[in-house]
Structure formats: structure tokens, C-alpha cells
Design an enzyme around this catalytic site. Structure first.
Site, PDB file in Angstrom:
ATOM      1  N   LYS A 102      -3.512   4.384   0.499  1.00 28.87           N
ATOM      2  CA  LYS A 102      -2.867   4.073   1.794  1.00 28.87           C
ATOM      3  C   LYS A 102      -3.933   3.984   2.894  1.00 28.87           C
ATOM      4  O   LYS A 102      -5.063   3.603   2.622  1.00 28.87           O
ATOM      5  CB  LYS A 102      -1.800   5.109   2.131  1.00 28.87           C
ATOM      6  CG  LYS A 102      -0.838   5.356   0.979  1.00 28.87           C
ATOM      7  CD  LYS A 102       0.370   6.112   1.398  1.00 28.87           C
ATOM      8  CE  LYS A 102       1.224   6.421   0.176  1.00 28.87           C
ATOM      9  NZ  LYS A 102       2.519   6.934   0.484  1.00 28.87           N
ATOM     10  N   HIS A 124       5.432  -2.424  -1.252  1.00 20.85           N
ATOM     11  CA  HIS A 124       5.507  -0.970  -1.050  1.00 20.85           C
ATOM     12  C   HIS A 124       6.523  -0.665   0.053  1.00 20.85           C
ATOM     13  O   HIS A 124       6.628  -1.403   1.035  1.00 20.85           O
ATOM     14  CB  HIS A 124       4.124  -0.410  -0.685  1.00 20.85           C
ATOM     15  CG  HIS A 124       4.080   1.075  -0.764  1.00 20.85           C
ATOM     16  ND1 HIS A 124       4.589   1.870   0.234  1.00 20.85           N
ATOM     17  CD2 HIS A 124       3.629   1.921  -1.733  1.00 20.85           C
ATOM     18  CE1 HIS A 124       4.444   3.146  -0.122  1.00 20.85           C
ATOM     19  NE2 HIS A 124       3.862   3.199  -1.305  1.00 20.85           N
ATOM     20  N   GLU A 150       6.520   1.307   2.421  1.00 18.90           N
ATOM     21  CA  GLU A 150       5.969   1.423   3.786  1.00 18.90           C
ATOM     22  C   GLU A 150       5.744   0.036   4.385  1.00 18.90           C
ATOM     23  O   GLU A 150       5.905  -0.162   5.590  1.00 18.90           O
ATOM     24  CB  GLU A 150       4.663   2.241   3.739  1.00 18.90           C
ATOM     25  CG  GLU A 150       4.975   3.710   3.495  1.00 18.90           C
ATOM     26  CD  GLU A 150       3.900   4.479   2.743  1.00 18.90           C
ATOM     27  OE1 GLU A 150       2.750   4.011   2.672  1.00 18.90           O
ATOM     28  OE2 GLU A 150       4.220   5.557   2.214  1.00 18.90           O
TER      29      GLU A 150
HETATM   30  C1  PEP Z   1       3.273   5.947  -2.893  1.00 18.40           C
HETATM   31  O1  PEP Z   1       2.909   5.800  -1.751  1.00 18.40           O
HETATM   32  O2  PEP Z   1       3.363   4.951  -3.624  1.00 18.40           O
HETATM   33  C2  PEP Z   1       3.595   7.293  -3.360  1.00 18.40           C
HETATM   34  C3  PEP Z   1       4.235   7.416  -4.492  1.00 18.40           C
HETATM   35  O3  PEP Z   1       3.207   8.348  -2.560  1.00 18.40           O
HETATM   36  P1  PEP Z   1       3.308   9.918  -2.921  1.00 18.40           P
HETATM   37  O4  PEP Z   1       2.772  10.081  -4.335  1.00 18.40           O
HETATM   38  O5  PEP Z   1       2.467  10.602  -1.913  1.00 18.40           O
HETATM   39  O6  PEP Z   1       4.752  10.273  -2.840  1.00 18.40           O
END
Ligand code: PEP
Length: 249
Positions: free
Chosen positions: A11, A94, A96
Site C-alpha cells: 500500500k 483493490h 481501497e
Molecule cells: C489488503 O490490503 O489487501 C489486505 C488484505 O490488508 P490486511 O492484510 O492488512 O487486512
């Protein structure tokens, strides 16, 4: 046999020095599983990371890309640009990106097409919100996300697609789907694929789970028959934790 894959999504984390340090930590880890390992650094860290990991089995992948070839799209990066630095796989869709950057299924279909035109592999993410699960609409929400962005593709195109089921309520929250919830959804996804494209495509598809996967829960989640790997956020920022997950297979 479909592939086991563990992909780390950094990220918007790690400046240059932190990224260099994490890569040398990653290189010191021992892999005992047969999983394909990938990491997705920020755009600013992609070039040095691909150079640094050239002789390593870790594949360096991108977190996003634009669908256009080039042009007046300030702040964006194209498939061709990624390919030119040796990046051949991209994460698309994703949650986000969908939530904060308004990425729609229609836009994602265009991004998928652009990636495939450039012979790139796509890790396509999707997943329901908490409200969908509470309303028991999670399966139809997920089916629509997949259909809208991918079901215009030919059966052979799916050789370049990896699916990543990431329930939004489990991402970065510490809340994980239970191994049973993950298996149930992965089985549903495989059936959705099989209904549209047949068993050969469905059975060859790697379906990753993402959402607070940690060393402590990875083994149980990965033990489920339709879970073929993980997309890892937080735990991918620590080399020991990340490899504990990689080696959970
Ligand atoms: C992601 O961002 O794809 C994710 C799964 O994050 P986390 O493992 O922190 O939940």
C-alpha cells in the site's frame, strides 16, 4: 494443479530507505513452501525493487495502473510503463481503490483489458462490505463484481487472471473471515466461474483470500480446499511475518 500464491501489498508504506531495508530482510528469509511470492511496492519503489530482486524468486508487481496507453492523465501510470521496468503483474480493483478513488466495475473492465493487451497478469480484487454480509447479499455482490469486470473475457484470458476475495470488513481491521466463511465464498466464486466458462477454467483459477491474514491464522485459512493463497497487507511489511505466511502452505 493451480498455483499457490502469496502476494504482499505494501500500500502507501515505505520510503526509499525503508523499502531497501525490507527487501534485504526479505532476501534473508527461507522459503519452505511451493508458493509463488510477490510483493507490490509503491510506484516510487518499483524500479529499484525490480533491479534488486532480479535474481530472486520474488516477483515485483504493481498496486494499480491506468487503462490508457499514455496521454493527459496526470498522476497515472500505464501498462507499458510498468512493463518497461520489468513489472508483469498488477493488482486491480483493490477495495481501497474502489472506495477512495471511485473505481467502478466499468473502469476496472477497461484496466483488465489494457493489462491483458500488454500480456500482463492481473490480481483482480473484489469483496463485499459488512452491510452486504449482514443483509445476506454478499454472494450476489461478489458475483456482480466479477461478472461486470471479467465476464466479457475469453476463456483463455483467465490464464492471466488471479482472483482475490477480500471482504472489505476484514481488510486492515484485525477481523478475519473464518476459514469456513472463506471456503464457502471461494467455492461459490469457483462455481460462478464454472457456470460461465466451465470446469477447466474454474479449477485452474487461483483464488486468494485477503483480509487480516497473519502468521497465526494463515495455516488454517490456507488449509481450505478452495483457498489458493493470500493477498497480505499489514503483515507484508515485516519480512519474518510475511514469510511465516508464505511458509504456511
Ligand atoms: C489488503 O490490503 O489487501 C489486505 C488484505 O490488508 P490486511 O492484510 O492488512 O487486512
Amino acid at each position: 494443479m493451480r498455483k499457490h500464491i502469496v502476494a504482499g501489498n505494501w500500500k502507501m508504506n515505505n520510503d526509499l530507505a525503508q523499502s531497501v531495508a525490507l527487501i534485504s530482510d526479505l532476501k534473508r528469509q527461507n522459503q519452505t513452501s511451493n508458493a509463488e511470492v510477490m510483493i507490490a511496492p509503491t510506484f516510487t519503489n518499483l524500479w529499484h525493487t525490480t533491479e534488486n530482486l532480479k535474481s530472486s524468486p520474488i516477483e515485483v508487481i504493481a498496486q494499480n495502473m491506468h487503462f490508457a496507453e499514455n496521454g493527459a492523465y496526470t498522476g497515472e501510470v500505464s501498462a507499458e510503463m510498468l512493463k518497461s521496468i520489468g513489472v508483469n503483474t498488477v493488482i486491480l480493483g483493490h477495495s481501497e481503490r474502489r472506495a477512495y478513488f471511485n473505481e467502478t466495475d466499468e473502469m476496472l473492465a477497461k484496466k483488465v483489458d489494457a493489462a491483458l493487451e500488454h500480456n500482463m497478469r492481473v490480481i483482480f480484487c473484489f469483496g463485499e462490505e459488512l452491510a452486504d454480509r449482514q443483509a445476506s447479499t454478499h454472494e450476489s455482490v461478489v458475483a456482480n463484481q466479477i461478472k461486470n469486470a471479467l465476464f466479457h473475457l475469453k476463456a483463455t484470458d483467465f490464464q492471466s487472471i488471479v482472483l482475490a476475495y477480500e471482504p472489505v470488513w476484514a481488510i486492515g481491521t484485525g477481523e478475519t473471515a473464518s476459514p469456513e466463511q472463506a471456503q464457502e465464498m471461494h467455492q461459490f466464486i469457483r462455481k460462478t466461474l464454472s457456470d460461465a466458462y466451465g470446469d477447466t477454467v474454474a479449477n485452474a483459477m487461483s483464488i486468494l483470500y485477503g483480509g487480516s491474514v497473519k502468521p497465526a491464522n494463515a495455516k488454517e485459512i490456507f488449509s481450505k480446499p478452495d483457498v489458493d493463497g493470500g493477498l497480505i497487507g499489514g503483515a507484508a511489511l515485516n519480512a519474518e511475518d510475511f514469510y511465516a505466511i508464505v511458509n504456511a502452505f
